[in-house]
Scaffold this motif. Sequence first.
Motif, PDB file in Angstrom:
ATOM      1  N   THR A  67       0.840  -1.196   0.000  1.00 51.50           N
ATOM      2  CA  THR A  67       0.000   0.000   0.000  1.00 51.50           C
ATOM      3  C   THR A  67       0.873   1.244   0.000  1.00 51.50           C
ATOM      4  O   THR A  67       1.924   1.274   0.632  1.00 51.50           O
ATOM      5  CB  THR A  67      -0.895   0.021   1.259  1.00 51.50           C
ATOM      6  OG1 THR A  67      -1.741  -1.126   1.243  1.00 51.50           O
ATOM      7  CG2 THR A  67      -1.750   1.274   1.325  1.00 51.50           C
ATOM      8  N   TRP A 176      -4.483   9.618   2.793  1.00 50.35           N
ATOM      9  CA  TRP A 176      -5.015   8.769   1.727  1.00 50.35           C
ATOM     10  C   TRP A 176      -4.160   7.514   1.537  1.00 50.35           C
ATOM     11  O   TRP A 176      -2.986   7.468   1.904  1.00 50.35           O
ATOM     12  CB  TRP A 176      -5.031   9.531   0.395  1.00 50.35           C
ATOM     13  CG  TRP A 176      -5.900  10.742   0.414  1.00 50.35           C
ATOM     14  CD1 TRP A 176      -7.208  10.829   0.021  1.00 50.35           C
ATOM     15  CD2 TRP A 176      -5.535  12.057   0.827  1.00 50.35           C
ATOM     16  NE1 TRP A 176      -7.673  12.112   0.168  1.00 50.35           N
ATOM     17  CE2 TRP A 176      -6.665  12.891   0.679  1.00 50.35           C
ATOM     18  CE3 TRP A 176      -4.362  12.614   1.322  1.00 50.35           C
ATOM     19  CZ2 TRP A 176      -6.659  14.235   0.989  1.00 50.35           C
ATOM     20  CZ3 TRP A 176      -4.355  13.957   1.651  1.00 50.35           C
ATOM     21  CH2 TRP A 176      -5.501  14.755   1.478  1.00 50.35           C
ATOM     22  N   THR A 178      -3.572   4.066  -1.511  1.00 51.38           N
ATOM     23  CA  THR A 178      -3.870   3.427  -2.784  1.00 51.38           C
ATOM     24  C   THR A 178      -3.023   2.155  -2.867  1.00 51.38           C
ATOM     25  O   THR A 178      -1.945   2.094  -2.258  1.00 51.38           O
ATOM     26  CB  THR A 178      -3.574   4.370  -3.969  1.00 51.38           C
ATOM     27  OG1 THR A 178      -4.199   3.866  -5.155  1.00 51.38           O
ATOM     28  CG2 THR A 178      -2.093   4.529  -4.212  1.00 51.38           C
ATOM     29  N   GLU A 182       2.705   3.790  -5.475  1.00 53.78           N
ATOM     30  CA  GLU A 182       2.295   4.982  -6.224  1.00 53.78           C
ATOM     31  C   GLU A 182       2.886   6.226  -5.584  1.00 53.78           C
ATOM     32  O   GLU A 182       2.290   7.302  -5.623  1.00 53.78           O
ATOM     33  CB  GLU A 182       0.765   5.065  -6.268  1.00 53.78           C
ATOM     34  CG  GLU A 182       0.087   3.924  -6.991  1.00 53.78           C
ATOM     35  CD  GLU A 182       0.382   3.904  -8.482  1.00 53.78           C
ATOM     36  OE1 GLU A 182       0.719   4.981  -9.029  1.00 53.78           O
ATOM     37  OE2 GLU A 182       0.318   2.819  -9.090  1.00 53.78           O
ATOM     38  N   GLY A 189      -6.914   9.120  -7.745  1.00 53.40           N
ATOM     39  CA  GLY A 189      -7.025   7.683  -7.536  1.00 53.40           C
ATOM     40  C   GLY A 189      -6.727   7.237  -6.120  1.00 53.40           C
ATOM     41  O   GLY A 189      -6.834   6.044  -5.812  1.00 53.40           O
ATOM     42  N   PHE A 190      -6.335   8.155  -5.259  1.00 56.35           N
ATOM     43  CA  PHE A 190      -6.146   7.818  -3.852  1.00 56.35           C
ATOM     44  C   PHE A 190      -7.488   7.850  -3.124  1.00 56.35           C
ATOM     45  O   PHE A 190      -8.376   8.635  -3.460  1.00 56.35           O
ATOM     46  CB  PHE A 190      -5.186   8.797  -3.189  1.00 56.35           C
ATOM     47  CG  PHE A 190      -3.734   8.525  -3.467  1.00 56.35           C
ATOM     48  CD1 PHE A 190      -2.917   7.990  -2.490  1.00 56.35           C
ATOM     49  CD2 PHE A 190      -3.182   8.809  -4.718  1.00 56.35           C
ATOM     50  CE1 PHE A 190      -1.575   7.739  -2.750  1.00 56.35           C
ATOM     51  CE2 PHE A 190      -1.847   8.571  -4.982  1.00 56.35           C
ATOM     52  CZ  PHE A 190      -1.041   8.031  -3.993  1.00 56.35           C
ATOM     53  N   THR A 191      -7.620   7.022  -2.121  1.00 63.15           N
ATOM     54  CA  THR A 191      -8.846   6.934  -1.318  1.00 63.15           C
ATOM     55  C   THR A 191      -8.604   7.554   0.052  1.00 63.15           C
ATOM     56  O   THR A 191      -7.589   7.258   0.694  1.00 63.15           O
ATOM     57  CB  THR A 191      -9.262   5.466  -1.135  1.00 63.15           C
ATOM     58  OG1 THR A 191      -9.475   4.882  -2.412  1.00 63.15           O
ATOM     59  CG2 THR A 191     -10.524   5.355  -0.294  1.00 63.15           C
TER      60      THR A 191
END
Length: 415
Positions: A67, A176, A178, A182, A189-191
Amino acid sequence: MPARASSLRSWFRRGTVFAAAGLLLLTAAPGASTAPEGRTGPAWVGSWTTGVTVASPGTGLTGFTDTTLRQVVHLSVGGSELRLRLSNVFGSSTLQIGAATVALQHAEGGSRVDEDTLRQVRFGGERTTTIPIGAEWVSDPIDLTVPDGANLTVSLHLPGPTGPLTQHRSAFATNWTTPGNETAAEGTGFTPLGTSWFLLDAVDVRTVSAGSAVFFGDSITDGAITTVDRNHRYPDRVAERVLAKPERAEYGVLNAGIGGARLLTEQGPAGQSAMTRFDRDVSGQSGVRAVVLLLGINDIGGTRGAVLAEDLISVHRQFIARAKSLGLKVYGATLLPFEGAGYYTPDGEADRQALNKFIRTSGEYDGVLDFDRATADPAQPTRLRAAYDSGDHLHPNDAGMEAMAAVVPVDRLVR
């Protein structure tokens, strides 16, 4: 303390603070060192820190596997280079860092970064590193100029499984994640993960400064119930005032508050006791010159006033002695009013008054920040002023944090 952590900590430090005006009561400090007016050349100084703890239930306890964790921290003073300190102090296994980057946060905020400022982070010249259990780990210097008051984005790839992580539970800043590595991604695109920091311990900058000041405390220092992502904790507001001075010797403002922290007892995810974490959160900071202590209300409230005021005072005295033995200035902050809070009792109020009397009148501190008088309702001084009350009658809101910061004479803090 592991030998590696100890040597890194001693390498990572040094630098004093505070004085008079408004509600700051100044006393002489026999034998105390005098802070310099400023430095003659660039040196490492703390720009940001946080108090770390064991993992709380949830993400921190379960950890991550393959992650990227992207986190944002709000710097105080800027500089021409920076370096990170990561922490595995409370980890249960060695921690692998697969990659790491830093960048200024994009002007639009969120998880996006300013790609022109993206830099790889190295440790001993390598992009990967493994942090032993119980250790703090310092990066190589990073060639990135950061302005005063910048939001710095730190991205860590965690191959994992990490197991429980060293954490700061209540960051009041959105972070965040992802999948995969990354760390160099622009940021879409990150949560959103939540509002805790993981593994980050400190950020130093290389700059001409007068050192750094540590604000040591509990949830009030931590910024509880202030607006998320707005950096309205009272130490942040102090830093803003420092940076607004037209002629100043800049200094770092470091927030070592932990929600739920106490003077006397270990609190798990709410932090270690005051003297247990002194080395890491005070003397372990780069360029530290002084410390402000605002702590004790959770001891009082958590015991419903059963704690003895003299026991709280004894820890204050130990804190003072330890700080002065290191040549630091040490300042006491009075406990804010808390009548109406869930753990308020008349016995607790008596303890608060006794501790505040000691802070104000003992002469043992180098100075006093009277946050009690700054935030109290004039008509009912045992309660927070309504305009400063977040609603729980314990934590100041954003306006209350600003009122606290206004007590601090920023032009004289490090002299």
